[in-house]
Write an enzyme that holds these catalytic residues in place. Sequence first.
Site, PDB file in Angstrom:
ATOM      1  N   ARG A 279      31.534  47.023  42.432  1.00 59.09           N
ATOM      2  CA  ARG A 279      32.814  47.213  41.737  1.00 59.09           C
ATOM      3  C   ARG A 279      32.608  47.553  40.269  1.00 59.09           C
ATOM      4  O   ARG A 279      31.719  47.024  39.620  1.00 59.09           O
ATOM      5  CB  ARG A 279      33.669  45.953  41.875  1.00 59.09           C
ATOM      6  CG  ARG A 279      34.610  46.046  43.070  1.00 59.09           C
ATOM      7  CD  ARG A 279      35.282  44.752  43.364  1.00 59.09           C
ATOM      8  NE  ARG A 279      35.906  44.124  42.214  1.00 59.09           N
ATOM      9  CZ  ARG A 279      36.593  42.991  42.281  1.00 59.09           C
ATOM     10  NH1 ARG A 279      36.745  42.401  43.453  1.00 59.09           N
ATOM     11  NH2 ARG A 279      37.120  42.454  41.204  1.00 59.09           N
TER      12      ARG A 279
ATOM     13  N   ARG B 214      48.830  35.284  38.969  1.00 60.66           N
ATOM     14  CA  ARG B 214      47.793  35.121  37.963  1.00 60.66           C
ATOM     15  C   ARG B 214      48.370  34.770  36.610  1.00 60.66           C
ATOM     16  O   ARG B 214      47.617  34.597  35.652  1.00 60.66           O
ATOM     17  CB  ARG B 214      47.066  36.447  37.808  1.00 60.66           C
ATOM     18  CG  ARG B 214      45.746  36.538  38.483  1.00 60.66           C
ATOM     19  CD  ARG B 214      45.217  37.907  38.156  1.00 60.66           C
ATOM     20  NE  ARG B 214      43.805  37.965  38.197  1.00 60.66           N
ATOM     21  CZ  ARG B 214      43.110  38.312  39.268  1.00 60.66           C
ATOM     22  NH1 ARG B 214      43.714  38.558  40.393  1.00 60.66           N
ATOM     23  NH2 ARG B 214      41.809  38.396  39.188  1.00 60.66           N
TER      24      ARG B 214
ATOM     25  N   LYS C 162      37.539  33.714  46.411  1.00 58.25           N
ATOM     26  CA  LYS C 162      38.898  33.849  46.957  1.00 58.25           C
ATOM     27  C   LYS C 162      38.937  34.871  48.088  1.00 58.25           C
ATOM     28  O   LYS C 162      39.468  34.608  49.157  1.00 58.25           O
ATOM     29  CB  LYS C 162      39.889  34.286  45.855  1.00 58.25           C
ATOM     30  CG  LYS C 162      39.996  33.331  44.689  1.00 58.25           C
ATOM     31  CD  LYS C 162      41.029  33.811  43.662  1.00 58.25           C
ATOM     32  CE  LYS C 162      40.671  35.124  42.986  1.00 58.25           C
ATOM     33  NZ  LYS C 162      39.469  35.078  42.138  1.00 58.25           N
TER      34      LYS C 162
ATOM     35  N   ARG D  42      27.123  41.026  43.858  1.00 56.24           N
ATOM     36  CA  ARG D  42      28.210  41.323  44.808  1.00 56.24           C
ATOM     37  C   ARG D  42      28.219  42.790  45.220  1.00 56.24           C
ATOM     38  O   ARG D  42      27.997  43.680  44.424  1.00 56.24           O
ATOM     39  CB  ARG D  42      29.571  40.994  44.193  1.00 56.24           C
ATOM     40  CG  ARG D  42      30.701  41.503  45.106  1.00 56.24           C
ATOM     41  CD  ARG D  42      32.001  40.871  44.858  1.00 56.24           C
ATOM     42  NE  ARG D  42      32.520  41.148  43.536  1.00 56.24           N
ATOM     43  CZ  ARG D  42      33.660  40.653  43.100  1.00 56.24           C
ATOM     44  NH1 ARG D  42      34.361  39.851  43.868  1.00 56.24           N
ATOM     45  NH2 ARG D  42      34.073  40.925  41.905  1.00 56.24           N
TER      46      ARG D  42
ATOM     47  N   ARG E 138      36.535  38.741  31.971  1.00 53.79           N
ATOM     48  CA  ARG E 138      37.444  38.326  33.052  1.00 53.79           C
ATOM     49  C   ARG E 138      37.532  36.805  33.124  1.00 53.79           C
ATOM     50  O   ARG E 138      38.599  36.251  33.410  1.00 53.79           O
ATOM     51  CB  ARG E 138      36.966  38.901  34.388  1.00 53.79           C
ATOM     52  CG  ARG E 138      37.294  40.381  34.522  1.00 53.79           C
ATOM     53  CD  ARG E 138      36.465  41.058  35.582  1.00 53.79           C
ATOM     54  NE  ARG E 138      36.683  40.520  36.915  1.00 53.79           N
ATOM     55  CZ  ARG E 138      35.835  40.683  37.926  1.00 53.79           C
ATOM     56  NH1 ARG E 138      34.724  41.350  37.754  1.00 53.79           N
ATOM     57  NH2 ARG E 138      36.107  40.165  39.098  1.00 53.79           N
TER      58      ARG E 138
HETATM   59  P1  AP5 Z   1      34.459  36.957  46.181  1.00 50.69           P
HETATM   60  O1  AP5 Z   1      34.950  36.367  47.453  1.00 50.69           O
HETATM   61  O2  AP5 Z   1      34.427  38.439  46.072  1.00 50.69           O
HETATM   62  O3  AP5 Z   1      35.240  36.293  44.958  1.00 50.69           O
HETATM   63  P2  AP5 Z   1      36.717  36.491  44.412  1.00 50.69           P
HETATM   64  O4  AP5 Z   1      37.191  35.144  44.016  1.00 50.69           O
HETATM   65  O5  AP5 Z   1      37.548  37.268  45.395  1.00 50.69           O
HETATM   66  O6  AP5 Z   1      36.383  37.334  43.113  1.00 50.69           O
HETATM   67  P3  AP5 Z   1      37.068  38.640  42.529  1.00 50.69           P
HETATM   68  O7  AP5 Z   1      36.113  39.211  41.514  1.00 50.69           O
HETATM   69  O8  AP5 Z   1      37.541  39.545  43.616  1.00 50.69           O
HETATM   70  O9  AP5 Z   1      38.239  38.025  41.804  1.00 50.69           O
HETATM   71  P4  AP5 Z   1      39.019  38.627  40.680  1.00 50.69           P
HETATM   72  O10 AP5 Z   1      40.067  37.623  40.609  1.00 50.69           O
HETATM   73  O11 AP5 Z   1      38.289  38.866  39.430  1.00 50.69           O
HETATM   74  O12 AP5 Z   1      39.299  40.118  41.196  1.00 50.69           O
HETATM   75  P5  AP5 Z   1      40.579  40.803  41.871  1.00 50.69           P
HETATM   76  O13 AP5 Z   1      40.120  41.820  42.808  1.00 50.69           O
HETATM   77  O14 AP5 Z   1      41.534  39.768  42.327  1.00 50.69           O
HETATM   78  O15 AP5 Z   1      33.005  36.352  45.892  1.00 50.69           O
HETATM   79  C1  AP5 Z   1      32.244  36.784  44.772  1.00 50.69           C
HETATM   80  C2  AP5 Z   1      30.772  36.956  45.152  1.00 50.69           C
HETATM   81  O16 AP5 Z   1      30.204  35.686  45.462  1.00 50.69           O
HETATM   82  C3  AP5 Z   1      30.545  37.823  46.402  1.00 50.69           C
HETATM   83  O17 AP5 Z   1      29.367  38.556  46.233  1.00 50.69           O
HETATM   84  C4  AP5 Z   1      30.417  36.790  47.534  1.00 50.69           C
HETATM   85  O18 AP5 Z   1      29.626  37.280  48.601  1.00 50.69           O
HETATM   86  C5  AP5 Z   1      29.742  35.638  46.813  1.00 50.69           C
HETATM   87  N1  AP5 Z   1      30.166  34.336  47.341  1.00 50.69           N
HETATM   88  C6  AP5 Z   1      31.401  33.974  47.788  1.00 50.69           C
HETATM   89  N2  AP5 Z   1      31.420  32.689  48.169  1.00 50.69           N
HETATM   90  C7  AP5 Z   1      30.167  32.218  47.929  1.00 50.69           C
HETATM   91  C8  AP5 Z   1      29.554  30.929  48.103  1.00 50.69           C
HETATM   92  N3  AP5 Z   1      30.242  29.874  48.608  1.00 50.69           N
HETATM   93  N4  AP5 Z   1      28.250  30.788  47.756  1.00 50.69           N
HETATM   94  C9  AP5 Z   1      27.542  31.851  47.247  1.00 50.69           C
HETATM   95  N5  AP5 Z   1      28.073  33.077  47.072  1.00 50.69           N
HETATM   96  C10 AP5 Z   1      29.371  33.261  47.400  1.00 50.69           C
HETATM   97  O19 AP5 Z   1      41.216  41.522  40.585  1.00 50.69           O
HETATM   98  C11 AP5 Z   1      40.556  42.582  39.941  1.00 50.69           C
HETATM   99  C12 AP5 Z   1      41.378  43.049  38.760  1.00 50.69           C
HETATM  100  O20 AP5 Z   1      42.652  43.550  39.229  1.00 50.69           O
HETATM  101  C13 AP5 Z   1      41.740  41.963  37.738  1.00 50.69           C
HETATM  102  O21 AP5 Z   1      40.721  41.775  36.774  1.00 50.69           O
HETATM  103  C14 AP5 Z   1      43.029  42.552  37.145  1.00 50.69           C
HETATM  104  O22 AP5 Z   1      42.717  43.571  36.207  1.00 50.69           O
HETATM  105  C15 AP5 Z   1      43.690  43.210  38.351  1.00 50.69           C
HETATM  106  N6  AP5 Z   1      44.636  42.288  39.029  1.00 50.69           N
HETATM  107  C16 AP5 Z   1      44.542  41.815  40.303  1.00 50.69           C
HETATM  108  N7  AP5 Z   1      45.554  40.994  40.597  1.00 50.69           N
HETATM  109  C17 AP5 Z   1      46.325  40.919  39.477  1.00 50.69           C
HETATM  110  C18 AP5 Z   1      47.499  40.204  39.135  1.00 50.69           C
HETATM  111  N8  AP5 Z   1      48.103  39.377  40.019  1.00 50.69           N
HETATM  112  N9  AP5 Z   1      48.012  40.370  37.882  1.00 50.69           N
HETATM  113  C19 AP5 Z   1      47.421  41.194  37.000  1.00 50.69           C
HETATM  114  N10 AP5 Z   1      46.297  41.897  37.236  1.00 50.69           N
HETATM  115  C20 AP5 Z   1      45.744  41.762  38.472  1.00 50.69           C
HETATM  116 MG    MG Z   2      38.410  39.205  45.373  1.00 49.55          MG
END
Ligand code: AP5
Ligand code: MG
Length: 215
Positions: free
Chosen positions: A160, A88, A13, A127, A171
């Site tokens: 992270r 979410r 994402k 990552r 997660r």
């Molecule tokens: P990346 O692009 O970083 O993936 P992502 O989908 O953004 O993954 P996140 O871990 O950031 O998502 P998340 O939803 O768990 O975390 P968030 O920060 O939103 O890609 C991942 C890896 O793969 C990277 O190394 C990248 O280089 C690689 N990659 C990407 N595309 C690729 C491809 N095509 N092929 C190969 N490799 C690839 O949330 C974190 C925490 O915050 C949550 O757990 C929660 O506690 C809190 N939080 C955030 N938003 C909310 C909400 N709305 N409500 C409640 N809690 C929330």
């Molecule tokens: Mg992300």
Amino acid sequence: MKIIMLGAPGAGKGTQAIRIAERYRIPHVSTGDIFRSNIKGGTELGKKAKDYIDKGQLVPDELTIGMLLDRISQPDCEGGYVLDGFPRTIPQAESLKEALEKRGERIDLALDIEVPDAHIVRRMGGRRACPKCGATYHLEFAPPEREGLCDRCGSELITRSDDKAETVQGRLDVYHRQTYPLISYYREEGILREIDGTKTPDEVFSALEALLSEV
Ligand code: AP5
Ligand code: MG
Ligand code: ZN
């Protein structure tokens, strides 16, 4: 253009949202990034969110919804935005819809990046993230040009705190229980588009661009 990115943790994402934001000149709004910068800055919100994030649980809706609605009412969001990590939960989606309806606005597209769980665990292990601009890299699949440094802003990359293998599985469980229902929700709204997220980042972006050009 108002876009929502859906998909499991690690689906890509953030990787794709940054590209969309640059291509369409709209802000990339990531609730995860906002929480992480609050944790780093030691704010009240950061203190409240930290435990949930480190455990891989969702931050409660009461904290998250107000924060996001406040962010998208800033002047830079007037021309649209790409939401990454929000909504979410169904209550988050309902609150967003209600807030937009009051202004006569709506979300244009919800883009679901589909990646099976087995791929995710491998992606998270390698990552590296930029704490300053939110860019993400992967040691194997998407390495930065200079080792350990962000291509976009030169900052030192970090691992992270929620990317430990045991937290990643938690997660994924949280995703399937609490966030996956949003796929049907947006399908019923008629704005869901699904993309194969197992392809390379460039291929995924091309598929997204094709969908976005139809809006
Ligand atoms: P990346 O692009 O970083 O993936 P992502 O989908 O953004 O993954 P996140 O871990 O950031 O998502 P998340 O939803 O768990 O975390 P968030 O920060 O939103 O890609 C991942 C890896 O793969 C990277 O190394 C990248 O280089 C690689 N990659 C990407 N595309 C690729 C491809 N095509 N092929 C190969 N490799 C690839 O949330 C974190 C925490 O915050 C949550 O757990 C929660 O506690 C809190 N939080 C955030 N938003 C909310 C909400 N709305 N409500 C409640 N809690 C929330
Ligand atoms: Mg992300
Ligand atoms: Zn950076």
